[in-house]
Structures are given as structure tokens and as C-alpha cells.
Design an enzyme around this catalytic site. Structure first.
Site, PDB file in Angstrom:
ATOM      1  N   GLY A  18      -2.679  -9.529   6.816  1.00 41.77           N
ATOM      2  CA  GLY A  18      -3.702  -9.596   7.902  1.00 41.77           C
ATOM      3  C   GLY A  18      -4.926  -8.975   7.511  1.00 41.77           C
ATOM      4  N   THR A  19      -4.933  -8.399   6.283  1.00 44.57           N
ATOM      5  CA  THR A  19      -6.255  -7.586   6.055  1.00 44.57           C
ATOM      6  C   THR A  19      -6.795  -7.893   4.700  1.00 44.57           C
ATOM      7  OG1 THR A  19      -4.974  -5.552   5.027  1.00 44.57           O
ATOM      8  CG2 THR A  19      -5.379  -5.384   7.487  1.00 44.57           C
ATOM      9  N   GLY A  20      -8.155  -7.102   4.477  1.00 41.66           N
ATOM     10  CA  GLY A  20      -8.602  -7.330   2.988  1.00 41.66           C
ATOM     11  C   GLY A  20      -8.272  -8.579   2.267  1.00 41.66           C
ATOM     12  N   ARG A  69       9.638  -1.873   2.668  1.00 43.17           N
ATOM     13  CA  ARG A  69      10.428  -0.684   2.201  1.00 43.17           C
ATOM     14  C   ARG A  69      12.014  -0.984   2.842  1.00 43.17           C
ATOM     15  NH1 ARG A  69       5.986   3.874   3.277  1.00 43.17           N
ATOM     16  NH2 ARG A  69       5.893   2.626   5.217  1.00 43.17           N
ATOM     17  N   TYR A 149      -5.109  -1.781 -14.281  1.00 43.85           N
ATOM     18  CA  TYR A 149      -4.495  -0.726 -14.880  1.00 43.85           C
ATOM     19  C   TYR A 149      -2.848  -0.420 -14.854  1.00 43.85           C
ATOM     20  CZ  TYR A 149      -4.316   1.030  -9.823  1.00 43.85           C
ATOM     21  OH  TYR A 149      -4.053   1.182  -8.709  1.00 43.85           O
ATOM     22  N   PRO A 190      -6.448  -7.784 -10.392  1.00 40.46           N
ATOM     23  CA  PRO A 190      -7.772  -7.630  -9.891  1.00 40.46           C
ATOM     24  C   PRO A 190      -8.412  -6.416 -10.292  1.00 40.46           C
ATOM     25  CG  PRO A 190      -6.345  -7.924  -8.111  1.00 40.46           C
ATOM     26  CD  PRO A 190      -5.541  -7.357  -9.214  1.00 40.46           C
TER      27      PRO A 190
HETATM   28  C1  HXC Z   1      -1.773  13.023  -1.123  1.00 41.87           C
HETATM   29  C2  HXC Z   1      -0.869  11.798   0.454  1.00 41.87           C
HETATM   30  C3  HXC Z   1      -2.155  10.855   0.633  1.00 41.87           C
HETATM   31  C4  HXC Z   1      -3.200  11.405  -0.027  1.00 41.87           C
HETATM   32  C5  HXC Z   1      -0.566  10.196   2.124  1.00 41.87           C
HETATM   33  N1  HXC Z   1       0.087  11.268   1.299  1.00 41.87           N
HETATM   34  N2  HXC Z   1      -1.801  10.125   1.759  1.00 41.87           N
HETATM   35  N3  HXC Z   1      -0.594  12.523  -0.300  1.00 41.87           N
HETATM   36  N4  HXC Z   1      -2.857  12.207  -0.950  1.00 41.87           N
HETATM   37  N5  HXC Z   1      -4.210  10.577   0.232  1.00 41.87           N
HETATM   38  C6  HXC Z   1       1.518  12.003   1.312  1.00 41.87           C
HETATM   39  C7  HXC Z   1       1.930  12.090   2.559  1.00 41.87           C
HETATM   40  O1  HXC Z   1       1.181  13.764   2.770  1.00 41.87           O
HETATM   41  C8  HXC Z   1       3.428  12.364   2.792  1.00 41.87           C
HETATM   42  O2  HXC Z   1       3.715  13.107   2.082  1.00 41.87           O
HETATM   43  C9  HXC Z   1       3.464  11.087   2.075  1.00 41.87           C
HETATM   44  O3  HXC Z   1       2.228  10.853   1.374  1.00 41.87           O
HETATM   45  C10 HXC Z   1       3.817   9.931   2.886  1.00 41.87           C
HETATM   46  O4  HXC Z   1       2.644   9.744   3.799  1.00 41.87           O
HETATM   47  P1  HXC Z   1       2.755   9.065   5.245  1.00 41.87           P
HETATM   48  O5  HXC Z   1       1.261   8.952   5.826  1.00 41.87           O
HETATM   49  O6  HXC Z   1       4.037   9.427   6.105  1.00 41.87           O
HETATM   50  O7  HXC Z   1       3.235   7.559   4.605  1.00 41.87           O
HETATM   51  P2  HXC Z   1       2.928   6.131   5.404  1.00 41.87           P
HETATM   52  O8  HXC Z   1       2.512   6.193   6.791  1.00 41.87           O
HETATM   53  O9  HXC Z   1       4.207   5.596   4.905  1.00 41.87           O
HETATM   54  O10 HXC Z   1       1.602   5.405   4.595  1.00 41.87           O
HETATM   55  C11 HXC Z   1       1.693   4.881   3.257  1.00 41.87           C
HETATM   56  C12 HXC Z   1       0.503   5.142   2.494  1.00 41.87           C
HETATM   57  C13 HXC Z   1      -0.787   4.830   3.255  1.00 41.87           C
HETATM   58  C14 HXC Z   1       0.666   4.833   1.140  1.00 41.87           C
HETATM   59  C15 HXC Z   1       0.241   6.704   2.385  1.00 41.87           C
HETATM   60  O11 HXC Z   1      -1.922   5.245   2.641  1.00 41.87           O
HETATM   61  C16 HXC Z   1      -0.857   3.466   3.637  1.00 41.87           C
HETATM   62  O12 HXC Z   1      -0.329   2.840   4.764  1.00 41.87           O
HETATM   63  N6  HXC Z   1      -1.536   2.380   2.639  1.00 41.87           N
HETATM   64  C17 HXC Z   1      -1.294   0.980   3.177  1.00 41.87           C
HETATM   65  C18 HXC Z   1      -2.679   0.319   2.639  1.00 41.87           C
HETATM   66  C19 HXC Z   1      -3.266   0.747   1.357  1.00 41.87           C
HETATM   67  O13 HXC Z   1      -2.955   1.829   0.684  1.00 41.87           O
HETATM   68  N7  HXC Z   1      -4.119  -0.191   0.708  1.00 41.87           N
HETATM   69  C20 HXC Z   1      -4.860   0.422  -0.432  1.00 41.87           C
HETATM   70  C21 HXC Z   1      -4.470  -0.728  -1.503  1.00 41.87           C
HETATM   71  S1  HXC Z   1      -5.768  -0.847  -2.784  1.00 41.87           S
HETATM   72  P3  HXC Z   1       4.385  14.705   2.858  1.00 41.87           P
HETATM   73  O14 HXC Z   1       4.943  15.488   1.665  1.00 41.87           O
HETATM   74  O15 HXC Z   1       3.188  15.340   3.515  1.00 41.87           O
HETATM   75  O16 HXC Z   1       5.417  14.156   3.802  1.00 41.87           O
HETATM   76  C22 HXC Z   1      -4.575  -0.841  -4.180  1.00 41.87           C
HETATM   77  C23 HXC Z   1      -5.160  -1.181  -5.527  1.00 41.87           C
HETATM   78  C24 HXC Z   1      -6.805  -0.626  -5.600  1.00 41.87           C
HETATM   79  O17 HXC Z   1      -3.490  -0.680  -4.326  1.00 41.87           O
HETATM   80  C25 HXC Z   1      -7.286  -0.887  -6.837  1.00 41.87           C
HETATM   81  C26 HXC Z   1      -8.768  -0.620  -7.105  1.00 41.87           C
HETATM   82  C27 HXC Z   1      -9.477  -1.092  -8.014  1.00 41.87           C
HETATM   83  P1  NAP Z   2      -5.224  -3.394   2.145  1.00 40.52           P
HETATM   84  O1  NAP Z   2      -6.293  -4.386   3.045  1.00 40.52           O
HETATM   85  O2  NAP Z   2      -5.066  -2.261   2.600  1.00 40.52           O
HETATM   86  O3  NAP Z   2      -3.989  -4.232   2.106  1.00 40.52           O
HETATM   87  C1  NAP Z   2      -2.392  -3.562   1.928  1.00 40.52           C
HETATM   88  C2  NAP Z   2      -1.895  -4.358   3.112  1.00 40.52           C
HETATM   89  O4  NAP Z   2      -0.444  -4.101   2.868  1.00 40.52           O
HETATM   90  C3  NAP Z   2      -2.151  -4.421   4.461  1.00 40.52           C
HETATM   91  O5  NAP Z   2      -2.412  -5.626   5.070  1.00 40.52           O
HETATM   92  C4  NAP Z   2      -1.018  -3.410   4.862  1.00 40.52           C
HETATM   93  O6  NAP Z   2      -0.878  -3.753   6.117  1.00 40.52           O
HETATM   94  C5  NAP Z   2       0.315  -4.069   4.195  1.00 40.52           C
HETATM   95  N1  NAP Z   2       1.176  -3.147   4.059  1.00 40.52           N
HETATM   96  C6  NAP Z   2       1.014  -1.648   3.562  1.00 40.52           C
HETATM   97  N2  NAP Z   2       2.315  -1.186   3.707  1.00 40.52           N
HETATM   98  C7  NAP Z   2       2.928  -2.060   4.093  1.00 40.52           C
HETATM   99  C8  NAP Z   2       4.544  -1.972   4.219  1.00 40.52           C
HETATM  100  N3  NAP Z   2       5.321  -0.820   4.321  1.00 40.52           N
HETATM  101  N4  NAP Z   2       5.149  -3.186   4.520  1.00 40.52           N
HETATM  102  C9  NAP Z   2       4.472  -4.235   4.717  1.00 40.52           C
HETATM  103  N5  NAP Z   2       3.015  -4.399   4.722  1.00 40.52           N
HETATM  104  C10 NAP Z   2       2.553  -3.355   4.389  1.00 40.52           C
HETATM  105  O7  NAP Z   2      -5.814  -3.419   0.842  1.00 40.52           O
HETATM  106  P2  NAP Z   2      -6.352  -4.571  -0.584  1.00 40.52           P
HETATM  107  O8  NAP Z   2      -7.506  -4.120  -1.283  1.00 40.52           O
HETATM  108  O9  NAP Z   2      -6.868  -6.160   0.501  1.00 40.52           O
HETATM  109  O10 NAP Z   2      -5.184  -4.680  -1.067  1.00 40.52           O
HETATM  110  C11 NAP Z   2      -4.318  -6.203  -1.361  1.00 40.52           C
HETATM  111  C12 NAP Z   2      -3.738  -6.201  -2.645  1.00 40.52           C
HETATM  112  O11 NAP Z   2      -4.762  -6.330  -3.669  1.00 40.52           O
HETATM  113  C13 NAP Z   2      -2.860  -4.714  -3.040  1.00 40.52           C
HETATM  114  O12 NAP Z   2      -1.632  -5.497  -3.837  1.00 40.52           O
HETATM  115  C14 NAP Z   2      -3.550  -4.018  -3.918  1.00 40.52           C
HETATM  116  O13 NAP Z   2      -2.958  -3.441  -4.834  1.00 40.52           O
HETATM  117  C15 NAP Z   2      -4.110  -5.116  -4.768  1.00 40.52           C
HETATM  118  N6  NAP Z   2      -5.493  -4.826  -5.341  1.00 40.52           N
HETATM  119  C16 NAP Z   2      -6.489  -4.618  -4.756  1.00 40.52           C
HETATM  120  C17 NAP Z   2      -7.803  -4.017  -5.509  1.00 40.52           C
HETATM  121  C18 NAP Z   2      -8.968  -3.947  -4.727  1.00 40.52           C
HETATM  122  O14 NAP Z   2     -10.167  -3.580  -5.267  1.00 40.52           O
HETATM  123  N7  NAP Z   2      -9.093  -4.227  -3.314  1.00 40.52           N
HETATM  124  C19 NAP Z   2      -7.734  -3.930  -6.942  1.00 40.52           C
HETATM  125  C20 NAP Z   2      -6.600  -4.339  -7.499  1.00 40.52           C
HETATM  126  C21 NAP Z   2      -5.501  -4.707  -6.817  1.00 40.52           C
HETATM  127  P3  NAP Z   2      -0.079  -2.924   7.431  1.00 40.52           P
HETATM  128  O15 NAP Z   2      -0.871  -1.594   7.359  1.00 40.52           O
HETATM  129  O16 NAP Z   2      -0.171  -3.675   8.554  1.00 40.52           O
HETATM  130  O17 NAP Z   2       1.177  -2.745   7.020  1.00 40.52           O
END
Ligand code: HXC
Ligand code: NAP
Length: 282
Positions: A18-20, A69, A149, A190
Site C-alpha cells: 500500500g505504500t512506497g 510477524r 548492504y 535497491p
Molecule cells: C531506536 C527504536 C526506534 C528508533 C523504534 N525503536 N524506533 N529504537 N531508534 N528509531 C524501538 C522502540 O523503542 C521499541 O523498543 C522497539 O523498537 C519496537 O518499537 P515499536 O514502535 O513498538 O515497534 P512497531 O510498532 O512494531 O514498529 C516497527 C518499526 C517501525 C520497525 C519500529 O519503524 C515500523 O513500523 N516500520 C515499518 C516501515 C519502515 O520501517 N519502512 C522503512 C523501510 S526502508 P523498546 O525497548 O522501547 O520497547 C528499508 C531499507 C532502506 O528497509 C534502505 C535505504 C537505502
Molecule cells: P515503506 O513504504 O515504509 O514500506 C514498508 C511496508 O511494509 C509498508 O507498507 C508497511 O505497511 C509494511 N509493513 C511494515 N511492517 C509490517 C508488518 N509487521 N506486517 C506487514 N506489513 C508491514 O518503505 P519502502 O521504502 O517502500 O520499502 C519497501 C521495501 O524496499 C522494503 O523491503 C525496504 O527494505 C526496501 N528498500 C527500500 C529502499 C529505499 O530506498 N526506499 C532501499 C533498499 C531497500 P504497514 O505500516 O501498513 O504495515
């Protein structure tokens, strides 16, 4: 170069669709004729994205909520999609969690949050669907979204690097093991592609973006359509002999960061002239 019906009637399940980048790949799949299911935790967000996409492209977008998860929730989610479309042809493991932090500041819950989504979630979805494909004799395809990475490791995103490295190992291992069932698994690594989800958690500030751009030889971030086209190829029948591979799409970033002498980019033409003159003088 893609025919408009390249993915006609393929049923593609996209986690985090749904995102990104997940959304961008979903859009491209729809354009190319696929039937799509998107899933993640936020069901309402998924429904409004599905309405938007079907209004724009036609076709069908099925939505169902899941936290990847939770293995039982994953099993229910896959049953729902399978029941709705009658089968699934492609699994795109795109859902992820990540954030930057010095590793010594992380709690074990923070480590689990990332490993749970990226490594366990990807494994649960793949295992659940793989068992069904093997039983039904379906020649399915898995595409995993890794990162550059995963191969090299990276500081400040250590849980993500660890989990994505596991995803790459799973991709290659299962490609070897499930080839006999005609199931293919590949991954995309990527480099940086701006998305709200990644940038809000990983880009320290707007001002620091140039530091990342500077290490990309093409001097820009990726565009979503570039990744979506690679993904479309890898889930299509055009790639039918491709399995167990990881495709880097990063504007040359990993080639640059991996090359000892690439820092010489900083040397100006005048300085090169001076160096050459000094060398000639011996
Ligand atoms: C340190 C952190 C933190 C942060 C959360 N935590 N964010 N610690 N720095 N920035 C800690 C919290 O304090 C908590 O620990 C534990 O992690 C769980 O946090 P919650 O908020 O309860 O977790 P949850 O609601 O399950 O959310 C999961 C999440 C969140 C990963 C923390 O960011 C998320 O929902 N992300 C989904 C989308 C996403 O991350 N997109 C990016 C993908 S990009 P404690 O001990 O306090 O309980 C990617 C590659 C990019 O993957 C590469 C670019 C080149
Ligand atoms: P994003 O928009 O934050 O995508 C992450 C997605 O994962 C969200 O749609 C989120 O939806 C879903 N998600 C997170 N936790 C989940 C859970 N517990 N169960 C089910 N769904 C969950 O970020 P993005 O940049 O598009 O990333 C997409 C993919 O590309 C990821 O695998 C990321 O590691 C990879 N990637 C991205 C980059 C970059 O530069 N953007 C670079 C390298 C790799 P909900 O919050 O609704 O769950």
C-alpha cells in the site's frame, strides 16, 4: 519494452503493497495486466489505495490485513487471497521495518521489531505459500526486496543488514532446493529510492541527502518506475530461466563504495595535471 499484457491474469501478492515501493510495483503490475493482492498492518489505508488504483488502472486489487510477524495471521492472509483468486502465482516479499541508530542504543525489542518483520515475516510468507505451491503443483515465483548492504553489511542499520542478509541466503537456498518444483526465487537489492517510509526513518535530514547522492556515480536517487520495471521482468515469464539471483539497482553506488580508489573523484582536472607533471618529472 513490456507488452501491455506481459503479466496478464497473473495473481501477485505484494506485502507492504500500500505504500512506497510496494505501491509503485503494484501499480506497474496492474498496468501490465496482473491481478493483485496487497497486504500490511493498516487495512483502511490498503482499502483506500486499492480504490485509487482500480479507478486509475482498472483491474482488481484485493486487500487483506496482516502483521507478517505472526505466522498464524500469515497463514490466514494467504488462505484469504488464495480463496479470492483461486490461486497465487507470485509472492513479492516487500514489507520491511528499519530505522537508523547506533547499535549500542538498541533494546532487544528494537532488534526483534526489525528481524521479525524482515527475516521472520519474509520466511513465514514464503514457507506458507511454498507448501501450497508444492502440494498444488504450481510453478510459483518469489521476489524478495533486499538491500545493497545485505552483501556488505552497514553500520547504523545493523538489524536491517542482518535480516536482509538472511533474506538473501534464503532466496539462494530455496532457489536451489525448490528448483525441482519449478519454483523460482530471486531478490532485488535497491540503493536509495525516496519513499516516505524510508526517508522519515533513515534520512537524518534534508541537508544530508547530498552525502548519499555523492556516493552514487549517476548522481541521483532511483526512480520508482526503474525498480518497478525490474520487478515486472523478474515476476514475468520472460525471466523463466532466472532463479537464485540478486539484482542490484543502485546507480552504481555499491560499485563506488566498494572501490578503494573511487575517492579520487575529489581530485580536480587541474590537480590531475599537476600529478601528471610531477610523475613525468619522476
Ligand atoms: C531506536 C527504536 C526506534 C528508533 C523504534 N525503536 N524506533 N529504537 N531508534 N528509531 C524501538 C522502540 O523503542 C521499541 O523498543 C522497539 O523498537 C519496537 O518499537 P515499536 O514502535 O513498538 O515497534 P512497531 O510498532 O512494531 O514498529 C516497527 C518499526 C517501525 C520497525 C519500529 O519503524 C515500523 O513500523 N516500520 C515499518 C516501515 C519502515 O520501517 N519502512 C522503512 C523501510 S526502508 P523498546 O525497548 O522501547 O520497547 C528499508 C531499507 C532502506 O528497509 C534502505 C535505504 C537505502
Ligand atoms: P515503506 O513504504 O515504509 O514500506 C514498508 C511496508 O511494509 C509498508 O507498507 C508497511 O505497511 C509494511 N509493513 C511494515 N511492517 C509490517 C508488518 N509487521 N506486517 C506487514 N506489513 C508491514 O518503505 P519502502 O521504502 O517502500 O520499502 C519497501 C521495501 O524496499 C522494503 O523491503 C525496504 O527494505 C526496501 N528498500 C527500500 C529502499 C529505499 O530506498 N526506499 C532501499 C533498499 C531497500 P504497514 O505500516 O501498513 O504495515
Amino acid at each position: 519494452m513490456f507488452l501491455p499484457d506481459s503479466l496478464k491474469d497473473k495473481v501477485i501478492l505484494v506485502t507492504g503493497g500500500g505504500t512506497g515501493l510496494g505501491r509503485s510495483m503494484t501499480e506497474r503490475f496492474l498496468e501490465l495486466g496482473a491481478k493483485v493482492a496487497i497486504t500490511s498492518r493498516r487495512k483502511e489505508m490498503l482499502e483506500s489505495v486499492a480504490a485509487e488504483l482500480t479507478a486509475k488502472y482498472g483491474g482488481e486489487v484485493f486487500t487483506t490485513g496482516v502483521d507478517v510477524r505472526d505466522p498464524e495471521a500469515v497463514s490466514r492472509m494467504i488462505s484469504e487471497v488464495w480463496a479470492h483468486y483461486g490461486r497465487i502465482d507470485v509472492l513479492l516479499n516487500n514489507a520491511a521495518g528499519n530505522f537508523i541508530s547506533p547499535t549500542e542504543r538498541l533494546s532487544h525489542r528494537a532488534v526483534d521489531a526489525v528481524l521479525g518483520i524482515v527475516l521472520h515475516g519474509t520466511f513465514y510468507c514464503t514457507l506458507e505459500i511454498g507448501k501450497r505451491w508444492i502440494e498444488a503443483g504450481i510453478h510459483g515465483t518469489v521476489l524478495n526486496i533486499a538491500t545493497t548492504y545485505a552483501a556488505t553489511g552497514s553500520g547504523y542499520v545493523v538489524p536491517s543488514a542482518t535480516a536482509k542478509a538472511g533474506v538473501v541466503a534464503m532466496t539462494k537456498s530455496l532457489a536451489a532446493e525448490w528448483g525441482k518444483y519449478k519454483i523460482r526465487l530471486n531478490a532485488i537489492a535497491p540503493g536509495p529510492f525516496p519513499t516516505e517510509g524510508a526517508w522519515s526513518r533513515l534520512m537524518p535530514s534534508k541537508e544530508l541527502e547530498h552525502l548519499f547522492e555523492r556516493q552514487i556515480p549517476l548522481r541521483r536517487m532511483g526512480e520508482h518506475i526503474e525498480l518497478a520495471n525490474l520487478a515486472s521482468y523478474l515476476v514475468s515469464d520472460y525471466s523463466s530461466f532466472v532463479t537464485g539471483s540478486v539484482f542490484t539497482i543502485d546507480g552504481g553506488e555499491s560499485a563506488w563504495t566498494g572501490g578503494e580508489f573511487n575517492v579520487l573523484d575529489e581530485v580536480t582536472p587541474a590537480q590531475w595535471d599537476m600529478l601528471e607533471a610531477m610523475r613525468k618529472k619522476g
